[in-house]
Design an enzyme around this catalytic site. Sequence first.
Site, PDB file in Angstrom:
ATOM      1  N   ASP A  18       0.840  -1.195   0.000  1.00 20.41           N
ATOM      2  CA  ASP A  18       0.000   0.000   0.000  1.00 20.41           C
ATOM      3  C   ASP A  18       0.876   1.246   0.000  1.00 20.41           C
ATOM      4  OD1 ASP A  18      -2.370   1.788   0.785  1.00 20.41           O
ATOM      5  OD2 ASP A  18      -3.267  -0.204   0.788  1.00 20.41           O
ATOM      6  N   HIS A  20      -3.634   5.971   3.496  1.00 18.12           N
ATOM      7  CA  HIS A  20      -4.385   4.776   3.099  1.00 18.12           C
ATOM      8  C   HIS A  20      -3.788   3.496   3.673  1.00 18.12           C
ATOM      9  CE1 HIS A  20      -5.947   1.761   0.171  1.00 18.12           C
ATOM     10  NE2 HIS A  20      -7.002   2.559   0.118  1.00 18.12           N
ATOM     11  N   SER A  24     -11.024  -1.131  -0.423  1.00 18.62           N
ATOM     12  CA  SER A  24      -9.713  -1.005   0.215  1.00 18.62           C
ATOM     13  C   SER A  24      -9.785  -1.336   1.696  1.00 18.62           C
ATOM     14  CB  SER A  24      -9.172   0.424   0.058  1.00 18.62           C
ATOM     15  OG  SER A  24      -8.747   0.654  -1.248  1.00 18.62           O
TER      16      SER A  24
END
Length: 1295
Positions: free
Chosen positions: A40, A263, A449
């Site tokens: 990520d 994220h 996600s």
Amino acid sequence: MKFHSYPVEGLLPKLETEAASFQLINPEYDGRGTIVAILDTGVDPGSAGMAITTDGRPKVVDIVDCTGSGDVNCSTIIKETKRITLDDGSVYETIVGLSGRTLKLGNWNNPSGVYRLGLKNSKDIFPKELDRINQSRKETFLEKHNALLTKVQKQGIDYDKTESPDQLMKADHEARFEVLRDLMKSYQDPGIIMDCVVFHDGQKWRAAIDTAETGDLTNVPLLTNYRDELQYATFNIDTMLNYSVNIYDEGETLSIVTCAGTHGNHVASIVGANFPEDARLNGVAPGCQIISLKVGDHRLGTMETGTGINRAAIELARWKVDVANLSYGEAAHVQEYGKFIDLLKNEVINKNGTIFVSSAGNAGPALTTVGAPGGVTTELISVGAYVNHSMMEAEYAMLDKVPERPYTWSSRGPTFDGDVGVDVFALGAAVTSVPQYTIQRTQLMNGTSMSSPNCAGCVSLLVSGLKKEKIDYTPYKIKAALKQTAKSINDPMGIGLVQVEKAWRYLTNTARDYLPSSLNYLISIAERKGGRGIYLRENYETNTMQEFTVNVTPRFPNAKDPKQNLSKLGMELQIALEASDDWISCPEYAVINNAGKDFKIRVDPTNLSPGFHFGTVVGYDANNKSVGGLFRVPITVCKPDTPTISPEGAYVVYEGLKFNSGDIIRHFVQVPPNSNFAEVIVSTKGRKTPGRFIVHLMQLNPQSPYTRFENEHTHSMQTSGVEGEISSYRNFIPVLPNVTLEVCLAQFWSTLDPSAVTIEIKFHGILVSASSIAHGTYGISGTSGGHLIPINSGLNGFTRLDAYAPLRREDFAPKITFDAVRQTIRPTDSVVSPLLSRDVLPNGQQIHQLVLSYNVKITEPATLKFITPRFQGIIYESSFENFALMVFDSNKKKVHHQDVSTKELKLNEGDYTVKIQICCSDVNVLVDLKPAALIVETKLAKSVSPPLAKSVGDLPNGNFKTSLLEKGKKAVIWVGDIATMPKEAKAGDLLVGTLNVTGSSVKLPKDLYTVSYVVPPEYKAKTIELGIKEPVKEDEVLLKEAVRDLEISWIKKTKSDEGKRKLIEKLEVSYPDHLPLYVEKLEVLAELAQKEVENGIKSLELSSERIKAANKVFTLFNEGDVAMYFGVQQDLSQGNEKDKNLKKDMDLKKQLLCLAYRSKASAYVNAIKFKESGVAAPENVTTDLDSLSLTEILEQFNVALSKVGNWTNGAPLDDGHYLLLWTWKQRRLGYIGTALKSLQKYISTSKNAYKDSTGAYKECVKIKVEILKELNWDAWNELDEKWRILNFPKIQAHF
């Protein structure tokens, strides 16, 4: 009011997946003993919940930047340090860093005494969110600036008060104030310029980074590879940004690792955050350990790259991690293909046993929106996103709860090749930990996600228990357990919600020690080109019975290991086949062994109603049906409606569609064969509150991503509630003719209250074909969204376009607009080389790179695109490990970086180098790509349109006006040539643009047709030349001149300085009067003089030589004749050949005069510096300058400088070379403010930075920094020195 305790469990929900109850029953099976890799944007080891596991072990065990964005080139080696002894007797050592700062070293153990140096700009590694510190840094700088401004103003006032102030000096003080005041207008923060020092302490490589820019490294953290000591540091309290390092390639590459965004940390926290103070906030598997593999590249706004994902796969194989999560993805072109996919399937999953979990995507609600890698291979687990009541309550602050269901935007299957695409659903939102630099503890994020790590956490729980109880498992068995035991949520494709306890019982009881459930069953449909399922949606497919050959082949884990041979030999299954619906037929039984088995399936969709239908053929072990289906052949039929055909055209209407929160209604329409655009009208009646609706229209095209022919619109619909009032939305879209269009409508999941919606689609068509003959041609174009029409085929002076309206009367307003020009160029250099240690595949194969270099010259500011069709838009399914493109200016500064996505950029005039990196493990493939062409597309400053006429006789004038094109009728458009070519276009280039055919009432998101036009050679009319022609030279003379010019061209190519001198001496004897030779000589002598300065050599010998060379020039022609020539306006428009040659000769003499006087002035400057230095001249060397006094040399300098100004084109101070000499004079006189003012004006003119190829601009910047230091303007001196480092790097940035 009665208050209730906050529903904390809903912030990161675990109850609905049975993760919480599983841990209550099995408290030690909470992820302990498992390692989960997060591919990520990076994980912050200092963020909340990322310190330790539930059993006290470190949470984050490795942090790797796989992208290379944090790389620091440390190839500069220092072997000697300077020892400093203080008054107290203490000693420390210093070195000079690449920033120019003196670095004070710590008391480090460095047995070799070798230090490697590097330099890094914080902007390369700081996440976007840290732009917030720019304002605070600017405010701090402004305080220093204002204090300095006050000081400078006071100095000017004080000078005015002195007795008899010099007017020039007074003006100089005023100039200082003006410059300083105006400098703030162009203030830009360069970021932190960090010196990096790498060395080996006898055991490990270590790095020290000067994050404070002080040069004092005595107390900075001394870091090594994160995994070795699990150490990280913080840049400063302002940023709160944590970083760690890795050191590769024997210290040559330092990788500074930071988070590229929030994220990745959020994803990791969902998987395994551990909050000892409040377990309710924990991630799903708080006992697991985390590996952070950053694949989001800082340089590309956190976009993943081929290098990032492939290096991550290499790390997964090296670590042999238990579980990996990738919450990234892109639209796919093809399935089960690509370097990364192969690496993932064969090495990571099959060989090493990693369970790989991936997000399905957020591109729904239409079908076939699942992306790559989630939907492109059956080896991994693809996860959709689900929302439940506890999330609505704790995370979304909704007015009321709505039914639990998959999120509206969650991507759906099937994939292009018929696989379901989504394996399970998991909870798709959380409020959990984010990096410290956000200055907030937690954040709400939703998406697949988030559902993917929720599932990965559940997998970690299962693996934790299996490892503890020493029960064998495979990635395929884990996936089977999740799918077999998932909770039904009434999904139309049978996809369920993850259930951990039930999956545990399946693994430990139902399927324990059962070999067949440990295998992966590969489905291949011969008639669907090896597809993993059957997907029928076109009219010709859904109106006939079809028969398919299905091959099912079991794949063993670690399939190539000979140890598996006995298992393969003993594996033979008696399979019972079961079809889910009566429109599907299959055999009852089949025997399947290691070699696989073929059998037939018959699908009869003829009696199915229009719409979506899904069925399966499931294969069970006839002797052990309790384990559930071992494999499933998915069959999807999307049967389209046929539009109503009437005199008014073709259309479909779906009236009164009823919606509640989250409802999705799909229809499928067979687009008429001759339609290429459509009008979409959506309306609702009587809705009193705002309602968010999604209209998602999708057509599929083989080997194209779903995004290519997708049109999605989100809008709010509301009426005042008045009886009969309608809220409507109208839009036009391009469509593919004769291809099924999915019409998907959805009321957003959180939109309350029911709705009634009507959608109408009216199909239109204006079809165009082109020919270069007057009588037309066969064929009619029926495509949309980019059909390319060549406008000047054969350069016949016209092109005939035939337009046809097959469906209805259409407004017809043709217009051709060319707005860009394309040039194709070949590389000037191409080098294949092996990459380094991070790019060795698990099988030991080295990845190589091909670096292609292209030269691009921009003559005036322009907007460009660099296009490489073979590599555009493909990452996961690419046949290469990486593709990247960088653009550098003439000063080696990187001005642009792109990956597989083409981006527009603006460039100033100047010379640029485009570098492309292509990575591949097959060297032969790279060698074949060495001549690869690059398309340079330049946006025209002003678009051009050729004339359009109704008849060929009306050309070259254009008289075609808007008209109505009746149904079934044709119109002919005659396209003339472009009268005046755009200045950006050269012969052989390709003009590109669009052909718009619709009237003003139709607003399409893009024109239906793209057009091209090959730029023809320029026509040059013959002119009658007056006067005398130059005599024609004999061949012998021409040959001699060609040899001479070739020899002169080799002066610059000769590598050694001595070789250049000898060649010049030889040519002076042969061609004593040839002017271009002296241009080369003066330039070579200037280069030698610059080298002497850089090397600290002080002498008069070279200065004397330069003066002699300049004086030689003055003997070759009469300077007065040149002055007289340029003193008179020259009109060559009617000139003869002799006049033009004279002009060329005079231009060369003017250039040579300017160069010669500039050389003299520069030589005098060096001579003055030498005499003032007090250095004695060598006794055995005498020059003409020895006998001149300092005053005499100064006088000669002033004369030469005046001459340079006379012969310089334009204003002298606009010329960098003149400005440098003039500035030196002003500084010597003490007028440093005046000098600085002119320097600042020159430097701030951006074109000077790009058009200069001689280094004058760079030298002006250097002198400006020196003056700032001389004035003690420390803040500005430091700032400009930083920008000088950034704008003039010593080498081009690495990929």
